[in-house]
Design a protein around this motif. Structure first.
Motif, PDB file in Angstrom:
ATOM      1  N   ALA A 379       0.849  -1.189   0.000  1.00  0.00           N
ATOM      2  CA  ALA A 379       0.000   0.000   0.000  1.00  0.00           C
ATOM      3  C   ALA A 379       0.889   1.245   0.000  1.00  0.00           C
ATOM      4  CB  ALA A 379      -0.919  -0.017   1.221  1.00  0.00           C
ATOM      5  N   PRO A 380       0.426   2.351  -0.576  1.00  0.00           N
ATOM      6  CA  PRO A 380      -0.897   2.481  -1.204  1.00  0.00           C
ATOM      7  C   PRO A 380      -0.941   1.926  -2.630  1.00  0.00           C
ATOM      8  CG  PRO A 380       0.215   4.583  -1.252  1.00  0.00           C
ATOM      9  CD  PRO A 380       1.119   3.661  -0.501  1.00  0.00           C
ATOM     10  N   ALA A 381       0.164   2.028  -3.385  1.00  0.00           N
ATOM     11  CA  ALA A 381       0.205   1.460  -4.737  1.00  0.00           C
ATOM     12  C   ALA A 381       1.662   1.327  -5.143  1.00  0.00           C
ATOM     13  CB  ALA A 381      -0.566   2.332  -5.723  1.00  0.00           C
ATOM     14  N   ARG A 382       2.385   0.484  -4.425  1.00  0.00           N
ATOM     15  CA  ARG A 382       3.828   0.309  -4.662  1.00  0.00           C
ATOM     16  C   ARG A 382       4.128  -1.129  -5.036  1.00  0.00           C
ATOM     17  NH1 ARG A 382       8.079   2.434  -0.295  1.00  0.00           N
ATOM     18  NH2 ARG A 382       7.555   4.365  -1.408  1.00  0.00           N
ATOM     19  N   VAL A 383       5.049  -1.279  -6.001  1.00  0.00           N
ATOM     20  CA  VAL A 383       5.508  -2.596  -6.428  1.00  0.00           C
ATOM     21  C   VAL A 383       7.027  -2.616  -6.341  1.00  0.00           C
ATOM     22  CG1 VAL A 383       5.680  -4.219  -8.352  1.00  0.00           C
ATOM     23  CG2 VAL A 383       3.554  -2.977  -7.959  1.00  0.00           C
ATOM     24  N   GLU A 384       7.591  -3.687  -5.761  1.00  0.00           N
ATOM     25  CA  GLU A 384       9.041  -3.879  -5.715  1.00  0.00           C
ATOM     26  C   GLU A 384       9.386  -5.245  -6.275  1.00  0.00           C
ATOM     27  OE1 GLU A 384      10.357  -1.136  -1.860  1.00  0.00           O
ATOM     28  OE2 GLU A 384      10.488  -3.332  -1.773  1.00  0.00           O
ATOM     29  N   ILE A 385      10.402  -5.265  -7.160  1.00  0.00           N
ATOM     30  CA  ILE A 385      10.900  -6.510  -7.747  1.00  0.00           C
ATOM     31  C   ILE A 385      12.398  -6.539  -7.480  1.00  0.00           C
ATOM     32  CG2 ILE A 385      11.195  -7.838  -9.861  1.00  0.00           C
ATOM     33  CD1 ILE A 385       8.681  -6.456 -10.930  1.00  0.00           C
ATOM     34  N   CYS A 386      12.834  -7.482  -6.627  1.00  0.00           N
ATOM     35  CA  CYS A 386      14.216  -7.516  -6.169  1.00  0.00           C
ATOM     36  C   CYS A 386      14.842  -8.868  -6.504  1.00  0.00           C
ATOM     37  CB  CYS A 386      14.303  -7.286  -4.660  1.00  0.00           C
ATOM     38  SG  CYS A 386      13.432  -5.792  -4.103  1.00  0.00           S
ATOM     39  N   ASP A 387      16.147  -8.852  -6.773  1.00  0.00           N
ATOM     40  CA  ASP A 387      16.902 -10.085  -6.989  1.00  0.00           C
ATOM     41  C   ASP A 387      18.096 -10.103  -6.053  1.00  0.00           C
ATOM     42  OD1 ASP A 387      19.233  -8.772  -8.233  1.00  0.00           O
ATOM     43  OD2 ASP A 387      17.889  -8.381  -9.917  1.00  0.00           O
ATOM     44  N   GLU A 388      18.882 -11.175  -6.131  1.00  0.00           N
ATOM     45  CA  GLU A 388      20.054 -11.324  -5.271  1.00  0.00           C
ATOM     46  C   GLU A 388      21.324 -11.381  -6.096  1.00  0.00           C
ATOM     47  OE1 GLU A 388      19.424 -14.680  -2.745  1.00  0.00           O
ATOM     48  OE2 GLU A 388      17.653 -13.818  -1.763  1.00  0.00           O
ATOM     49  N   GLY A 389      21.328 -10.636  -7.206  1.00  0.00           N
ATOM     50  CA  GLY A 389      22.492 -10.619  -8.078  1.00  0.00           C
ATOM     51  C   GLY A 389      23.534  -9.610  -7.627  1.00  0.00           C
ATOM     52  N   ASP A 390      24.270  -9.067  -8.610  1.00  0.00           N
ATOM     53  CA  ASP A 390      25.354  -8.127  -8.299  1.00  0.00           C
ATOM     54  C   ASP A 390      24.852  -6.705  -8.067  1.00  0.00           C
ATOM     55  OD1 ASP A 390      27.174 -10.199  -8.591  1.00  0.00           O
ATOM     56  OD2 ASP A 390      27.411  -9.829 -10.747  1.00  0.00           O
ATOM     57  N   GLY A 391      23.585  -6.421  -8.368  1.00  0.00           N
ATOM     58  CA  GLY A 391      23.036  -5.086  -8.156  1.00  0.00           C
ATOM     59  C   GLY A 391      23.447  -4.101  -9.248  1.00  0.00           C
ATOM     60  N   VAL A 392      23.040  -2.858  -9.065  1.00  0.00           N
ATOM     61  CA  VAL A 392      23.334  -1.781 -10.007  1.00  0.00           C
ATOM     62  C   VAL A 392      24.150  -0.720  -9.282  1.00  0.00           C
ATOM     63  CG1 VAL A 392      22.369  -0.044 -11.571  1.00  0.00           C
ATOM     64  CG2 VAL A 392      21.190  -2.230 -11.242  1.00  0.00           C
ATOM     65  N   ASP A 436      18.172   0.419  -2.718  1.00  0.00           N
ATOM     66  CA  ASP A 436      19.043  -0.598  -2.128  1.00  0.00           C
ATOM     67  C   ASP A 436      18.204  -1.764  -1.615  1.00  0.00           C
ATOM     68  OD1 ASP A 436      21.362   0.873  -2.617  1.00  0.00           O
ATOM     69  OD2 ASP A 436      21.095   2.028  -0.766  1.00  0.00           O
ATOM     70  N   ALA A 437      18.615  -2.962  -1.991  1.00  0.00           N
ATOM     71  CA  ALA A 437      17.913  -4.174  -1.545  1.00  0.00           C
ATOM     72  C   ALA A 437      18.664  -4.785  -0.368  1.00  0.00           C
ATOM     73  CB  ALA A 437      17.807  -5.184  -2.687  1.00  0.00           C
ATOM     74  N   THR A 438      17.917  -5.376   0.556  1.00  0.00           N
ATOM     75  CA  THR A 438      18.548  -6.032   1.716  1.00  0.00           C
ATOM     76  C   THR A 438      19.392  -7.224   1.279  1.00  0.00           C
ATOM     77  OG1 THR A 438      16.536  -7.358   2.016  1.00  0.00           O
ATOM     78  CG2 THR A 438      16.708  -5.292   3.255  1.00  0.00           C
ATOM     79  N   SER A 439      19.040  -7.801   0.135  1.00  0.00           N
ATOM     80  CA  SER A 439      19.780  -8.966  -0.359  1.00  0.00           C
ATOM     81  C   SER A 439      21.080  -8.571  -1.046  1.00  0.00           C
ATOM     82  CB  SER A 439      18.904  -9.756  -1.333  1.00  0.00           C
ATOM     83  OG  SER A 439      18.549  -8.939  -2.443  1.00  0.00           O
ATOM     84  N   GLY A 440      21.256  -7.294  -1.311  1.00  0.00           N
ATOM     85  CA  GLY A 440      22.461  -6.843  -1.985  1.00  0.00           C
ATOM     86  C   GLY A 440      22.328  -6.748  -3.486  1.00  0.00           C
ATOM     87  N   GLY A 441      21.241  -7.244  -4.040  1.00  0.00           N
ATOM     88  CA  GLY A 441      21.041  -7.180  -5.487  1.00  0.00           C
ATOM     89  C   GLY A 441      20.331  -5.907  -5.897  1.00  0.00           C
ATOM     90  N   ALA A 442      19.706  -5.978  -7.084  1.00  0.00           N
ATOM     91  CA  ALA A 442      18.957  -4.832  -7.596  1.00  0.00           C
ATOM     92  C   ALA A 442      17.513  -4.911  -7.125  1.00  0.00           C
ATOM     93  CB  ALA A 442      19.017  -4.798  -9.119  1.00  0.00           C
ATOM     94  N   CYS A 443      16.955  -3.771  -6.811  1.00  0.00           N
ATOM     95  CA  CYS A 443      15.564  -3.707  -6.382  1.00  0.00           C
ATOM     96  C   CYS A 443      14.893  -2.537  -7.095  1.00  0.00           C
ATOM     97  CB  CYS A 443      15.468  -3.533  -4.858  1.00  0.00           C
ATOM     98  SG  CYS A 443      13.755  -3.589  -4.247  1.00  0.00           S
ATOM     99  N   PHE A 444      13.962  -2.848  -7.998  1.00  0.00           N
ATOM    100  CA  PHE A 444      13.239  -1.823  -8.744  1.00  0.00           C
ATOM    101  C   PHE A 444      11.916  -1.536  -8.023  1.00  0.00           C
ATOM    102  CE2 PHE A 444      16.162  -3.498 -11.775  1.00  0.00           C
ATOM    103  CZ  PHE A 444      16.492  -2.427 -12.615  1.00  0.00           C
ATOM    104  N   ARG A 445      11.656  -0.238  -7.795  1.00  0.00           N
ATOM    105  CA  ARG A 445      10.462   0.169  -7.075  1.00  0.00           C
ATOM    106  C   ARG A 445       9.611   1.065  -7.963  1.00  0.00           C
ATOM    107  NH1 ARG A 445      11.410   3.120  -1.509  1.00  0.00           N
ATOM    108  NH2 ARG A 445      11.728   0.942  -0.843  1.00  0.00           N
ATOM    109  N   ILE A 446       8.340   0.720  -8.075  1.00  0.00           N
ATOM    110  CA  ILE A 446       7.364   1.523  -8.836  1.00  0.00           C
ATOM    111  C   ILE A 446       6.321   2.062  -7.865  1.00  0.00           C
ATOM    112  CG2 ILE A 446       5.538   1.479 -10.567  1.00  0.00           C
ATOM    113  CD1 ILE A 446       7.072  -0.635 -12.080  1.00  0.00           C
TER     114      ILE A 446
END
Length: 451
Positions: A379-392, A436-446
């Motif tokens: 909520a209210p209208a957020r999307v996060e897509i995260c991985d555990e790769g090398d990040g950006v 920043d993702a807790t996993s250390g990878g990339a995390c895209f937030r919309i």
């Protein structure tokens, strides 16, 4: 590029108006004094010439008696007039005289102690200059009474002193009043005169890159600034035309590519199984994805249907169901963390689905083929897509959203997926960023505006 601090048109106008008023008033004073001096009005009609000179020349000696001190002005008066006559006295009874009082004014000598100021004329004309005057004045000897003739003229020093006094007591307050009025009134007048230009500038400040056919309003713009506004509008028109040509080129190129790509896919499918066939299939799929992304960009610019309410959580579930097998095959685990209730937003279903699909495909492609891909809806209208790769890297987080920009030049993508995501999100009034993702990878937030 602007260098230094830009000048304020309003305050430059105020400054020049104040300077102009100062110069104008000073010029008027100089012309008036010059005309009065040249015409002889101040000189010939001045009756206190002798008194002015004697006032500065009469002093007291050591015994407190009135004496005459020969000043340059007194010497000049003697040369111009010849023999002068006067009677000077103070209230204590001290008396000083020189020359013979004309017989016509002898009667006045006995009554000087009963006079304050007086004029004596031999002519009946009241407008003529008097031949003798009596006047109490403040001199170096103190307050004294002087009875003398009027042969002397106005001296230049007296004229300058009188002019300076008039300037300080009359014109300086007038100048200050005018300056104050200018400082207060001019900004108001200028602001009202430039209101049309300010409105046009405010309108221009809200022009976005994806708005075509927008022009700055010219109503109320002063004629002096109208060429600038018209030139800006013409520049906007040329940019619109160039943008339209660019979009037509993209659409035509994408349409032209689809047919040969389909033919190529058909021919590759007929080849016998081999490692080369697998690579060809992968390359043709990449070409097909690129053509589809170009068409998506072109369709975004031509959106004509209004947005409708849709459930962001349900849309995310559909994307997860479609892409989970692909993620599992690539060696990932999938984690879906949906919101507790539907997240309703206004948007285009296919466009938002394409944006979420691109982000999941990007995580599959660049996540290092290890660990977990996490999909969250909050909520209210957020999307996060995260991985555990090398990040950006932090320095690259804005650049990778540019068209044809890739973090790894040797990657398989065309560099349009993330650019398409940003276009779709901006079209819906939202914002996309890498956090920043807790996993250390990339995390895209919309973040989208909720309905």
């Amino acid at each position: 590029m602007i260098t230094g601090t830009p000048h304020s048109f309003k305050w430059r106008l105020v400054r020049w108006l104040v300077l102009f008023e100062t110069a104008a008033i000073s010029l008027v004073i100089a012309i008036a004094v010059g005309l009065l001096w040249a015409t002889g009005y101040l000189i010939d009609g001045y009756e206190n010439g002798n008194i002015d000179v004697l006032t500065d020349a009469i002093v007291r000696d050591g015994q407190n008696n009135l004496v005459v001190q020969e000043t340059p002005e007194l010497a000049r008066l003697r040369r111009e007039v010849g023999e002068i006559w006067f009677i000077a006295r103070d209230r204590a009874g001290h008396r000083l005289s020189e020359g013979a009082v004309p017989l016509a004014f002898a009667f006045a000598t006995a009554g000087l102690d009963r006079m304050n100021d007086g004029r004596f004329r031999l002519s009946p004309d009241k407008d003529s200059r008097p031949e003798a005057v009596v006047k109490w004045v403040d001199s170096p000897a103190g307050n004294i009474q002087i009875f003398t003739g009027t042969e002397g003229q106005l001296t230049l020093r007296r004229l300058l002193l009188g002019t300076s006094g008039a300037f300080l007591t009359i014109f300086v307050p007038m100048l200050l009043l005018l300056a104050l009025a200018t400082i207060i009134v001019t900004p108001i007048v200028v602001r009202r005169m430039l209101a049309g230009l300010s409105h046009a500038a405010a309108h221009a400040a809200h022009i976005e890159f994806d708005q075509q056919g927008v022009q700055m309003p010219i109503k109320g713009v002063p004629a002096e600034f109208l060429p600038l506004v018209e030139a800006f509008n013409n520049a906007l028109k040329r940019l619109d035309e160039g943008y339209a040509r660019h979009k037509r080129f993209l659409a035509q190129a994408a349409h032209e590519l689809r047919t040969p790509i389909a033919i190529l896919n058909t021919r590759v499918a007929t080849l016998p199984p081999s490692d080369g066939k697998a690579r060809l299939i992968e390359d043709t799929n990449r070409l097909a994805t690129l053509a589809g992304q170009l068409l998506d960009l072109q369709r975004l610019g031509k959106r004509t249907t209004p947005f409708c309410p849709l459930d962001l959580r349900a849309l995310a579930e559909r994307v997860i169901v479609d892409l989970a097998p692909l993620a599992f095959a690539a060696g990932y685990e999938m984690s879906f963390d949906p919101a507790d209730e539907p997240m309703i937003v206004l948007g285009d279903h296919s466009s938002l689905e394409r944006a979420l699909t691109n982000l999941v495909q990007n995580a599959i492609e660049h996540g290092g083929r290890r660990g977990k891909i996490t999909f969250r809806v909050m909520a209210p209208a957020r999307v996060e897509i995260c991985d555990e790769g090398d990040g950006v890297p932090l320095a690259e987080r804005e650049r990778i959203f540019e068209p044809f920009s890739r973090l790894h030049p040797g990657g398989k993508g065309a560099g349009l997926g993330l650019s398409l995501v940003r276009e779709i999100v901006h079209l819906h009034g939202g914002h996309v960023a890498i956090v920043d993702a807790t996993s250390g990878g990339a995390c895209f937030r919309i973040d989208l505006p909720p309905a």
